[in-house]
Design a protein around this motif. Structure first.
Motif, PDB file in Angstrom:
ATOM      1  N   ARG A  11      -3.911  -5.506  -9.590  1.00 23.91           N
ATOM      2  CA  ARG A  11      -2.817  -5.081  -9.953  1.00 23.91           C
ATOM      3  C   ARG A  11      -2.326  -4.125  -9.180  1.00 23.91           C
ATOM      4  N   PRO A  12      -2.047  -4.457  -7.642  1.00 24.04           N
ATOM      5  CA  PRO A  12      -1.207  -3.363  -6.953  1.00 24.04           C
ATOM      6  C   PRO A  12      -0.270  -2.837  -7.575  1.00 24.04           C
ATOM      7  N   GLN A  13       0.673  -3.383  -8.421  1.00 25.59           N
ATOM      8  CA  GLN A  13       1.726  -2.715  -8.903  1.00 25.59           C
ATOM      9  C   GLN A  13       1.336  -1.620  -9.894  1.00 25.59           C
ATOM     10  N   ALA A  14      -0.016  -1.248 -10.150  1.00 32.85           N
ATOM     11  CA  ALA A  14      -0.353   0.000 -10.878  1.00 32.85           C
ATOM     12  C   ALA A  14      -0.185   1.068 -10.100  1.00 32.85           C
ATOM     13  N   GLY A  15      -0.446   1.012  -8.663  1.00 32.46           N
ATOM     14  CA  GLY A  15      -0.273   2.139  -7.878  1.00 32.46           C
ATOM     15  C   GLY A  15      -1.598   2.690  -7.553  1.00 32.46           C
ATOM     16  N   GLY A  30       0.715  -1.182   0.101  1.00 36.89           N
ATOM     17  CA  GLY A  30       0.104  -0.099  -0.074  1.00 36.89           C
ATOM     18  C   GLY A  30       0.840   1.174  -0.038  1.00 36.89           C
ATOM     19  N   GLU A  31       2.284   1.105  -0.033  1.00 34.53           N
ATOM     20  CA  GLU A  31       2.938   2.346  -0.301  1.00 34.53           C
ATOM     21  C   GLU A  31       3.372   2.980  -1.436  1.00 34.53           C
ATOM     22  N   TYR A  32       3.650   4.009  -1.673  1.00 34.71           N
ATOM     23  CA  TYR A  32       4.026   4.583  -3.167  1.00 34.71           C
ATOM     24  C   TYR A  32       2.977   4.111  -4.029  1.00 34.71           C
ATOM     25  N   SER A  33       1.736   4.542  -3.633  1.00 37.28           N
ATOM     26  CA  SER A  33       0.470   4.473  -4.320  1.00 37.28           C
ATOM     27  C   SER A  33      -0.387   5.702  -4.278  1.00 37.28           C
ATOM     28  N   ALA A  34      -1.263   5.863  -5.190  1.00 37.31           N
ATOM     29  CA  ALA A  34      -2.271   6.957  -4.984  1.00 37.31           C
ATOM     30  C   ALA A  34      -3.252   6.482  -4.067  1.00 37.31           C
ATOM     31  N   LYS A  35      -3.842   7.170  -3.178  1.00 33.36           N
ATOM     32  CA  LYS A  35      -4.746   6.978  -2.253  1.00 33.36           C
ATOM     33  C   LYS A  35      -6.079   7.247  -2.889  1.00 33.36           C
TER      34      LYS A  35
END
Length: 483
Positions: free
Chosen positions: A174-178, A149-154
């Protein structure tokens, strides 16, 4: 490295990319200068028709390093909308490098500067490959952080409960999409509740978006359906967002659409999204067939010793034929005989009836798979682990029954259980490998298997095929989901 503050992770990550880009380029350029000129490079100069252009190659290397680092930023290769997923980031890195060396070539031609061609011919591929590897390593690091959940848009989802839940499910794939979903505003407006089957809190109804943003700390608002929101309300919502820190995204109901098929065109103030209809004829199909024919023929020649060794081991280890032939369904529903190295006992088909009756089948509801299938021979387990049993399918590809990359080739009894929409997978030839192969193989559920096959059929491209081939090598050596 410590985590950046929630609002500046994009800037922090971009700065890290800039620094490592510079280091990688500097090493690549310095190495090129040393390999081409040795330690005497400082004294080597080139001249054009202007005397003041006489400088050492050390100066050229410094200019090249700084220019290369700058152009990667100018063309947006470090943008937060590119990083983490897809090939756009890599494509921009390569395109920017091409453009830079094109500029150097034009300058040398216009001013008749006597550059050393070997220096630039060596520096370009070395630096570009190093940059792609560096970005790939950063992507691996970023994917790990984003899985937490880090370095991602909330993200705050806004729309009907059905559309919000659907979008949340797809983003979670796809959590890698952010995109990390932190809350939702739905039409029902259930406060202090969660979306069904998730831990995503419902922060109120669609009229309480501003309050929900403050409560959840969201920096990206995704509108999943606009029936509950008038155009005026959406426009007012966009005006209320903090410029540069908060973002508005509109998610259409379409899913599993590849980027090259999507074109956005503003018309009369309306952001119209054009989705191209997939085409399965003409030059693209011939291009794929030519590639399949040449690649399969080359692989058969290169792997001939391996094929002979495997054939001998099977012949000596267990009674029965070396090859297993099975009828599969291919292009447009036609059937063909698919070849495999035999990895089971000779009466495997008869034994399957008993195994299905005992309900020991694993994998998914339509495909019969078992992790510890008693019908598999000792040699067969090794062949299956590394997908060596599928090598004879190269002859199916050469003959035109299959493709190197495509949907999984199904049995007729599986096709009989298909829903109508699943038959779209027959618009293309089945493949030895495909998205299903590089995404989990037998560990996939039936729904995920269908989704991946249909996504490939709807969005296939030659570039995508090359990427799947590279991922297949990794999947084979990892042997995950192979049984």
């Amino acid at each position: 490295m410590s985590d950046p503050a929630p609002h500046d992770w994009r800037l922090a990550y971009s700065r890290r990319l800039s620094l490592t880009d510079f280091i990688v380029i500097a090493i690549a350029v310095a190495s090129t200068q040393f390999l081409w000129f040795g330690f005497s490079a400082n004294g080597v100069a080139f001249r054009g028709n202007l005397d003041f252009l006489a400088v050492s190659y050390t100066t050229v290397s410094i200019v090249l390093t700084l220019s290369w680092t700058a152009i990667l930023g100018i063309y947006g290769s470090r943008g937060d909308r590119l990083i983490g997923t897809g090939v756009s980031e890599y494509r921009l890195v390569v395109d920017s490098s091409f453009r830079l060396f094109g500029v150097f070539a034009i300058i040398s031609f216009l001013f008749q500067i006597d550059f050393s061609r070997g220096y630039f011919i060596l520096a370009f591929p070395l630096g570009t490959i190093a940059l792609v590897i560096e970005r790939w390593l950063w992507r691996k690091w970023l994917t790990t952080r984003r899985s937490r959940g880090e370095y991602s848009a909330k993200v705050l989802l806004v729309g009907s409960e059905t559309s919000v839940l659907h979008t949340a499910t797809e983003l979670a794939r796809r959590p890698q999409a952010g995109y990390h979903v932190v809350g939702a505003c739905v039409a029902s407006g259930r406060v202090a509740d969660y979306l069904p089957g998730t831990t995503i809190p419902v922060a109120g109804n669609v009229d309480r978006v501003a309050q929900a943003i403050a409560a959840t700390g969201a920096d990206t608002i995704v509108i999943t359906s606009s029936d509950e929101l008038s155009p005026e309300k959406i426009r007012e919502l966009s005006w209320s967002l903090e410029p540069g820190r908060q973002h508005l995204v509109v998610a259409p109901s379409l899913t599993d659409i590849g980027g090259p098929r999507i074109h956005t065109r503003p018309v009369a103030g309306l952001p119209l999204i054009h989705v191209e209809t997939p085409r399965y004829e003409g030059f693209k199909r011939y291009q794929k067939r030519i590639f399949d024919f040449l690649a399969s023929g080359l692989l058969i020649l290169l792997l001939a010793p391996v094929l002979l060794i495997i054939s001998g081991v099977i012949r000596l280890s267990t009674p029965g034929p070396v090859l297993f032939k099975q009828e599969r369904v291919g292009l447009n529903g036609s059937t063909f005989k698919m070849l495999k190295f035999r990895s089971m006992v000779t009466d495997a088909e008869a034994l399957m009836v008993h195994l299905e009756a005992t309900e020991r089948a694993e994998g998914n509801a339509v495909l019969f798979k078992m992790k510890d299938d008693p019908r598999v021979t000792r040699v067969g387990r090794v062949l299956r682990k590394y997908s060596l049993d599928e090598l004879p399918q190269l002859f199916n590809v050469l003959r035109g029954d299959m493709s190197l990359i495509g949907p999984r080739p199904p049995l007729q009894r599986e096709v009989d259980l298909y829903e109508s929409h699943v038959h779209r997978r027959f618009l293309m030839k089945p493949g030895i490998t495909g998205l299903w192969q590089v995404s989990g193989r037998s560990d996939l559920s039936w729904e995920d298997s269908v989704r991946l096959d249909l996504y490939y059929v709807e969005n296939w491209s030659m570039v995508g095929d090359f990427i799947i081939l590279l991922k297949t090598v990794r999947a084979v050596f990892a042997s995950s989901g192979a049984y």
